[in-house]
Design a protein around this motif. Structure first.
Motif, mmCIF file in Angstrom:
data_model
loop_
_atom_site.group_PDB
_atom_site.id
_atom_site.type_symbol
_atom_site.label_atom_id
_atom_site.label_comp_id
_atom_site.label_asym_id
_atom_site.label_seq_id
_atom_site.Cartn_x
_atom_site.Cartn_y
_atom_site.Cartn_z
ATOM 1 N N VAL A 148 -36.380 -12.298 -76.650
ATOM 2 C CA VAL A 148 -37.034 -11.504 -75.611
ATOM 3 C C VAL A 148 -37.045 -12.213 -74.266
ATOM 4 C CG1 VAL A 148 -38.436 -10.236 -77.267
ATOM 5 C CG2 VAL A 148 -39.316 -12.369 -76.285
ATOM 6 N N ALA A 149 -36.722 -13.499 -74.257
ATOM 7 C CA ALA A 149 -36.622 -14.248 -73.000
ATOM 8 C C ALA A 149 -35.814 -15.518 -73.257
ATOM 9 C CB ALA A 149 -37.994 -14.603 -72.445
ATOM 10 N N ALA A 188 -28.630 -25.126 -65.862
ATOM 11 C CA ALA A 188 -27.480 -24.391 -65.318
ATOM 12 C C ALA A 188 -26.331 -24.227 -66.311
ATOM 13 C CB ALA A 188 -26.985 -25.077 -64.049
ATOM 14 N N ARG A 189 -26.085 -25.210 -67.164
ATOM 15 C CA ARG A 189 -24.906 -25.146 -68.027
ATOM 16 C C ARG A 189 -25.020 -24.084 -69.130
ATOM 17 N NH1 ARG A 189 -24.737 -28.364 -72.761
ATOM 18 N NH2 ARG A 189 -26.624 -29.571 -73.190
ATOM 19 N N TYR A 190 -26.233 -23.541 -69.327
ATOM 20 C CA TYR A 190 -26.394 -22.470 -70.317
ATOM 21 C C TYR A 190 -26.299 -21.081 -69.691
ATOM 22 C CZ TYR A 190 -28.020 -26.006 -73.628
ATOM 23 O OH TYR A 190 -28.091 -27.095 -74.459
ATOM 24 N N LYS A 191 -26.015 -21.038 -68.413
ATOM 25 C CA LYS A 191 -25.944 -19.746 -67.724
ATOM 26 C C LYS A 191 -24.537 -19.475 -67.228
ATOM 27 C CE LYS A 191 -28.344 -17.058 -64.154
ATOM 28 N NZ LYS A 191 -29.418 -17.090 -63.117
ATOM 29 N N ALA A 192 -23.905 -18.444 -67.785
ATOM 30 C CA ALA A 192 -22.556 -18.072 -67.364
ATOM 31 C C ALA A 192 -22.604 -17.338 -66.037
ATOM 32 C CB ALA A 192 -21.907 -17.188 -68.425
ATOM 33 N N LYS A 193 -21.561 -17.467 -65.259
ATOM 34 C CA LYS A 193 -21.487 -16.755 -63.997
ATOM 35 C C LYS A 193 -21.306 -15.268 -64.270
ATOM 36 C CE LYS A 193 -19.486 -20.608 -61.395
ATOM 37 N NZ LYS A 193 -18.324 -21.084 -60.581
ATOM 38 N N ALA A 194 -22.008 -14.474 -63.499
ATOM 39 C CA ALA A 194 -21.913 -13.029 -63.662
ATOM 40 C C ALA A 194 -20.522 -12.546 -63.308
ATOM 41 C CB ALA A 194 -22.944 -12.335 -62.782
ATOM 42 N N VAL A 195 -19.988 -11.632 -64.117
ATOM 43 C CA VAL A 195 -18.656 -11.077 -63.877
ATOM 44 C C VAL A 195 -18.834 -9.673 -63.295
ATOM 45 C CG1 VAL A 195 -16.483 -10.386 -64.913
ATOM 46 C CG2 VAL A 195 -17.700 -12.392 -65.777
ATOM 47 N N SER A 196 -18.276 -9.459 -62.134
ATOM 48 C CA SER A 196 -18.432 -8.150 -61.475
ATOM 49 C C SER A 196 -17.400 -7.163 -62.013
ATOM 50 C CB SER A 196 -18.279 -8.312 -59.965
ATOM 51 O OG SER A 196 -17.028 -8.897 -59.648
ATOM 52 N N ILE A 199 -29.864 -12.222 -70.757
ATOM 53 C CA ILE A 199 -29.265 -12.445 -72.071
ATOM 54 C C ILE A 199 -27.745 -12.281 -72.039
ATOM 55 C CG2 ILE A 199 -29.496 -10.082 -72.914
ATOM 56 C CD1 ILE A 199 -30.148 -13.385 -74.855
ATOM 57 N N ASP A 200 -27.233 -11.407 -71.195
ATOM 58 C CA ASP A 200 -25.784 -11.225 -71.105
ATOM 59 C C ASP A 200 -25.087 -12.428 -70.490
ATOM 60 O OD1 ASP A 200 -25.944 -8.751 -72.253
ATOM 61 O OD2 ASP A 200 -25.919 -7.642 -70.363
ATOM 62 N N ASN A 201 -25.858 -13.308 -69.842
ATOM 63 C CA ASN A 201 -25.282 -14.491 -69.207
ATOM 64 C C ASN A 201 -25.574 -15.777 -69.980
ATOM 65 O OD1 ASN A 201 -26.249 -12.759 -66.370
ATOM 66 N ND2 ASN A 201 -24.109 -13.263 -66.714
#
Length: 210
Positions: free
Chosen positions: A196-197, A202-210, A39-41
């Motif tokens: 809940v899910a 791919a275009r709906y998923k942001a890259k994780a920021v470390s 959900i955070d992405n």
């Protein structure tokens, strides 16, 4: 306890099966290459999603063959009470309202632009008149964590559990122009659903920021 264990095992088996499916492995429609999205992405353009692309709201129980769907263009996404949510509104005269009242879960799905004709049909025709989902050329698929179904052709699927509802009241409209949206006085019921899910291309998923 045993009921919960059985349900958990059932969901795990379903998840494993979904992971094994390829992007085109279906005899009903073209399966979009969706994957789970933390959900955070989750990355969306909310104004475009609601006002231009539109979404399909589906409520009911797929396993019981009891559900209905409608196109929605008014709503919101965000965080409330520390939970990610989708907020949708349904007029009591709509057939989908009966399912939203009867069942605890719903899904909200986005589709590619080429499915615009299908979404127009879902928004203009009542499920009381027949199987409008089949008529629209869309194909249902079991969701992962909720009873309400999703769609083979959807590029984004948000699975939601109802956590709050409220009714709009004309006396609370602070802009007089809003009342004009209700010539029949059929004011919406508002539903908040905790996400809940989430599954999407791919275009709906942001890259994780470390």
């Amino acid at each position: 306890c045993s009921t919960y264990l059985f349900a958990s095992q059932s969901w795990r088996l379903r998840a494993r099966r979904l992971e094994q499916l390829g992007p085109m492995e279906t005899t009903k429609g073209t399966r979009m290459n969706r994957s789970p999205i933390p959900i955070d992405n989750l990355l969306v353009k909310p104004m475009y999603l609601w006002d231009t692309q539109h979404l399909v709201l589906t409520s009911g129980d797929f396993a019981q063959d009891s559900y209905n769907a409608m196109t929605v263009g008014w709503g919101s996404l965000g965080v409330m009470w520390g939970r990610p949510f989708v907020q949708v509104v349904v007029r009591p005269v709509r057939y989908t309202y009966e399912f939203m009242e009867r069942y605890d879960t719903f899904t909200v799905c986005a589709f590619p632009a080429r499915r615009a004709k299908a979404l127009n049909l879902l928004g203009s025709k009542s499920g009381r008149e027949g199987d409008k989902i089949a008529e629209a050329g869309l194909h249902l698929v079991a969701s992962l964590k909720v009873a309400a179904p999703s769609y083979v052709e959807a590029e984004l699927a948000l699975e939601c559990r109802k956590i709050y509802w409220d009714d709009m009241e004309r006396g609370r409209f602070l802009d007089a122009g809003i009342e004009a949206k209700y010539p029949r006085k059929d004011y919406h019921r508002i539903y908040y659903g905790e996400i809940v899910a989430a599954f999407g291309v791919a275009r709906y998923k942001a890259k994780a920021v470390s």
